[in-house]
Design an enzyme around this catalytic site. Structure first.
Site, PDB file in Angstrom:
ATOM      1  CE  LYS A   1      -3.671  -2.591   2.219  1.00 39.42           C
ATOM      2  NZ  LYS A   1      -4.371  -2.977   3.452  1.00 39.42           N
TER       3      LYS A   1
ATOM      4  CD  GLN B   1      -3.243  -4.790   6.531  1.00 46.31           C
ATOM      5  OE1 GLN B   1      -3.164  -3.806   5.813  1.00 46.31           O
ATOM      6  NE2 GLN B   1      -3.888  -5.881   6.156  1.00 46.31           N
TER       7      GLN B   1
ATOM      8  CG  ASP C   1      -9.342  -0.525   5.096  1.00 46.92           C
ATOM      9  OD1 ASP C   1      -9.008  -0.675   3.905  1.00 46.92           O
ATOM     10  OD2 ASP C   1      -8.677  -0.941   6.054  1.00 46.92           O
TER      11      ASP C   1
END
Ligand code: NDP
Length: 293
Positions: free
Chosen positions: A57, A101, A124
């Site tokens: 990412k 994460q 997200d």
């Protein structure tokens, strides 16, 4: 199906094209006085897969000209310290969006963490407010994998309107959101959607009637080509590590070699949806920076 009619839904080509689009949008934004998009990521512990995802990412951000910040915490981090870091990111004006994460260590509730993220920075798209906005068709951050699937279909100009889509799997991060998005009255939707799961009876029958299959199960090569409708489009989300002839490799939820004999288009694994998921996150970060949620 002759090979001339077959289309490999190459995530490498599609993600490269979308990344170029994102890079241009970000650069043009800067020219008209917007700031460079800035993504932050929180990584807890040193699980190799999570570390590799986050590194990917960060690399993507560099590629498209975004700023990025990585905050690392040990696996035994105190919950309070993590919450403090989230709060600080919520307040930082120079950070447009951030991710925590997953998975997190057992002593930290993922749900509590998700609720602590400012929905306007939740790139997200997992915060209940953003999930609700998605379900209502309001501007939001669509979770990266379903977003990536829609961008893949758009890139290859695969129509969804009027098609029968069968989504296999109902997880909150893939199956459930993609089933909602495909069914909505939007250019990327208007499909007739059947959502199937482990308690579904007659899975094969459902699949034989599917023009579009989205497989998000997590079982290696579970769906053979013989279960597919001739000419079906197959989006294989699954990423499963298997040992073959003493070698470790990744395979999808669909048996690729038999699927290509029947389907008109299939995503490879690796090199398909995984790459597009990364594009979904970049798109959300761009939206966050440009105030487009
Ligand atoms: P989950 O384990 O959360 O969900 C799996 C779903 O598959 C569940 O809804 C389950 O049903 C259903 N299922 C399990 N067995 C069967 C069966 N025999 N028949 C029908 N349905 C079944 O997985 P995720 O959605 O998180 O991930 C799915 C796969 O996609 C994994 O391989 C994962 O690694 C991969 N993945 C890939 C991403 C990418 O970027 N390419 C991103 C995210 C995930 P039930 O609800 O009844 O248990």
């Amino acid at each position: 199906m002759s090979s001339a009619d077959f289309l490999l839904l190459d995530g490498k080509a599609a993600s490269a094209a979308w990344k170029e689009h994102i890079r241009k949008e970000a650069a043009e934004g800067v020219l008209v006085g917007k700031h460079r998009p800035h993504l932050a990521a929180i990584l807890v512990g040193d699980h190799p897969a999570s570390a590799a995802y986050v590194a990917g990412k960060i690399k993507d951000c560099e590629e498209v000209g975004f700023k990025s910040t990585l905050l690392r915490f040990p696996a035994d981090v105190h919950k309070e310290d993590l919450m403090e870091a989230i709060d600080a990111l919520n307040r930082r004006k120079d950070v447009d969006g951030f991710i925590v994460q997953l998975p997190l260590p057992n002593h930290i509730s993922e749900h509590e963490v998700l609720l602590a993220i400012d929905p306007a920075k939740d790139v997200d798209g997992f915060h209940p407010e953003n999930v609700g906005r998605m379900a209502l068709g309001l501007p939001t951050f669509v979770p990266a994998t379903p977003y990536g699937i829609l961008l893949l279909l758009e890139h290859f100009e695969i129509p969804t309107a009027g098609k029968h889509a069968v989504v296999v799997g109902r997880s909150h991060i893939v199956g459930s959101p993609i089933s909602i998005l495909l069914s909505q009255n939007t250019p990327a939707g208007n499909a007739t959607v059947t959502l199937v799961h482990s308690r579904t009876e007659g899975l094969e029958e459902h699949l034989r009637n599917a023009d579009l299959v989205v497989a998000a199960i997590g079982k290696p090569e579970f769906i053979p080509g013989s279960w597919l409708k001739p000419g079906a489009v197959v989006i294989d989300v699954g990423i499963n590590r298997v040992e073959r002839n003493g070698k470790s490799r990744l395979v999808g939820d669909v048996d690729f070699s038999s699927a290509v004999e029947v389907a008109s288009a299939v995503t490879p694994v690796p090199g398909g949806v995984g790459l597009m998921t990364r594009v979904g996150l970049l798109m959300n970060t761009l939206k966050a920076a440009h105030g487009l949620r």
